[in-house]
Design a protein around this motif. Structure first.
Motif, PDB file in Angstrom:
ATOM      1  N   ILE A 245     -17.045  58.445  75.726  1.00 37.09           N
ATOM      2  CA  ILE A 245     -16.967  56.987  75.639  1.00 37.09           C
ATOM      3  C   ILE A 245     -18.194  56.285  76.189  1.00 37.09           C
ATOM      4  CG2 ILE A 245     -14.445  57.012  75.702  1.00 37.09           C
ATOM      5  CD1 ILE A 245     -14.587  56.154  78.647  1.00 37.09           C
TER       6      ILE A 245
ATOM      7  N   HIS B  51     -22.547  55.729  76.970  1.00 33.46           N
ATOM      8  CA  HIS B  51     -23.785  55.689  76.196  1.00 33.46           C
ATOM      9  C   HIS B  51     -24.279  57.110  75.984  1.00 33.46           C
ATOM     10  CE1 HIS B  51     -27.586  54.304  74.644  1.00 33.46           C
ATOM     11  NE2 HIS B  51     -28.237  55.018  75.551  1.00 33.46           N
TER      12      HIS B  51
ATOM     13  N   ASN C 214     -21.064  45.288  70.300  1.00 33.42           N
ATOM     14  CA  ASN C 214     -21.404  44.415  71.422  1.00 33.42           C
ATOM     15  C   ASN C 214     -20.875  43.024  71.081  1.00 33.42           C
ATOM     16  OD1 ASN C 214     -22.610  42.866  73.446  1.00 33.42           O
ATOM     17  ND2 ASN C 214     -24.611  43.822  73.243  1.00 33.42           N
TER      18      ASN C 214
ATOM     19  N   MET D 266     -14.995  50.296  68.784  1.00 29.30           N
ATOM     20  CA  MET D 266     -14.834  50.233  70.246  1.00 29.30           C
ATOM     21  C   MET D 266     -15.637  49.064  70.785  1.00 29.30           C
ATOM     22  SD  MET D 266     -16.627  51.011  73.305  1.00 29.30           S
ATOM     23  CE  MET D 266     -17.191  52.551  74.005  1.00 29.30           C
ATOM     24  N   THR D 267     -15.150  48.455  71.868  1.00 29.44           N
ATOM     25  CA  THR D 267     -15.916  47.379  72.504  1.00 29.44           C
ATOM     26  C   THR D 267     -15.576  47.269  73.974  1.00 29.44           C
ATOM     27  OG1 THR D 267     -16.681  45.107  72.162  1.00 29.44           O
ATOM     28  CG2 THR D 267     -14.294  45.443  72.206  1.00 29.44           C
TER      29      THR D 267
ATOM     30  N   HIS E 147     -16.926  57.557  70.912  1.00 25.28           N
ATOM     31  CA  HIS E 147     -16.642  56.123  70.794  1.00 25.28           C
ATOM     32  C   HIS E 147     -17.882  55.255  70.677  1.00 25.28           C
ATOM     33  CE1 HIS E 147     -12.309  55.938  72.559  1.00 25.28           C
ATOM     34  NE2 HIS E 147     -12.562  57.193  72.221  1.00 25.28           N
ATOM     35  N   SER E 148     -19.034  55.756  71.081  1.00 26.60           N
ATOM     36  CA  SER E 148     -20.154  54.875  71.418  1.00 26.60           C
ATOM     37  C   SER E 148     -21.322  54.963  70.440  1.00 26.60           C
ATOM     38  CB  SER E 148     -20.646  55.210  72.828  1.00 26.60           C
ATOM     39  OG  SER E 148     -20.798  56.621  72.997  1.00 26.60           O
TER      40      SER E 148
ATOM     41  N   GLY F  96     -24.374  48.679  71.928  1.00 28.15           N
ATOM     42  CA  GLY F  96     -23.445  48.299  70.869  1.00 28.15           C
ATOM     43  C   GLY F  96     -24.145  47.516  69.781  1.00 28.15           C
TER      44      GLY F  96
ATOM     45  N   GLU G  41     -19.508  51.318  68.252  1.00 26.37           N
ATOM     46  CA  GLU G  41     -19.402  50.427  69.406  1.00 26.37           C
ATOM     47  C   GLU G  41     -19.995  49.076  69.046  1.00 26.37           C
ATOM     48  OE1 GLU G  41     -20.593  49.988  74.120  1.00 26.37           O
ATOM     49  OE2 GLU G  41     -21.223  51.774  73.018  1.00 26.37           O
TER      50      GLU G  41
ATOM     51  N   ASP H 160     -23.821  53.426  67.957  1.00 28.12           N
ATOM     52  CA  ASP H 160     -24.268  52.051  67.752  1.00 28.12           C
ATOM     53  C   ASP H 160     -25.581  51.940  66.998  1.00 28.12           C
ATOM     54  OD1 ASP H 160     -25.997  53.002  69.658  1.00 28.12           O
ATOM     55  OD2 ASP H 160     -25.645  51.404  71.115  1.00 28.12           O
TER      56      ASP H 160
END
Length: 231
Positions: free
Chosen positions: A82, A84, A130, A164-165, A101-102, A139, A128, A104
């Motif tokens: 989850i 970076h 932002n 995800m956020t 999850h991350s 994100g 992800e 971007d």
């Protein structure tokens, strides 16, 4: 020693009750909301206690920390990444992660696709977002989400499962609502090879509100394990 983790048992029960109450108040009976234990800086013994309480999903933030602890984890739990993720570290976790999850950027997506091909798997990912467009957070910006999704949809070893956020502190409800709208909008577009099954948002301070605004997965650390000193 087992008794030293009684507070985790009590926290787990309380969080589960809060989740069920939020679902009863804001959602339909068929909705599923998954409860992830965020394991950053938490000892494996405490994590395994949470698994024995009923946790089936772990969220890892740091590659090196995960690699140092994974052999001590109860193998019955599923692990997601989850935090970076740097491209040069994808190769170390690609075989273990059920979901990343991350994601971007195209750059990161390409490397995950490449490493997934190397180990012979299709890697499930979330993009992800932002949602507050904060300079301090990673994100993709909301306006860039659809083009990124359309690009990634063509990668043969990636499967986008949702979004995800982490909303801005202090303005959670406004941005949780905005994220729900974005998620529903993207889902309505039915982009080829893209699923919108998961909306990962909500942490220890705002998971009840996140459930109100459509979260299907909440990521909880300190409310479960207690306050920690982050290293």
């Amino acid at each position: 020693m087992e008794n030293s983790f009684d507070y985790i048992t009590e926290n787990y029960k309380r969080i589960c009750n809060n989740i069920e109450e939020a679902k009863a108040k804001y959602r339909t009976p068929s909705d599923v909301v998954s409860f992830m234990a965020v394991t950053k800086t938490v000892a494996p013994e405490a994590i395994n206690h949470a698994i024995h309480c009923g946790i089936s999903l772990l969220g890892e933030n740091r590659v090196q920390e995960y690699l140092s602890k994974r052999e001590f984890y109860d193998p019955s739990a599923t692990v997601h990444f989850i935090g970076h993720l740097q491209t040069n570290k994808v190769k170390y976790i690609i075989e273990d992660m059920a979901l990343i999850h991350s994601v971007d950027s195209v750059h990161l997506a390409k490397e995950i696709d490449r490493q997934a091909a190397r180990v012979g798997k299709i890697q499930d990912i979330l993009l992800e977002v932002n949602i507050g467009e904060e300079n301090s957070k990673s994100g993709v910006a909301p306006k860039q989400l659809l083009p990124l999704l359309q690009e990634i949809a063509s990668y043969p070893h990636l499967h986008v499962k949702g979004l995800m956020t982490i909303p801005p502190a202090g303005e959670n409800e406004k941005f949780l609502s905005k994220m729900q709208d974005l998620y529903l909008d993207i889902r309505s577009k039915n982009v080829d090879n893209i699923d919108m099954d998961i909306l990962s948002m909500g942490m220890s301070d705002d998971y009840v509100k996140a459930i109100q605004y459509g979260a299907t997965l909440v990521r909880i650390g300190s409310a479960l394990f207690g306050a920690r000193v982050y290293k």
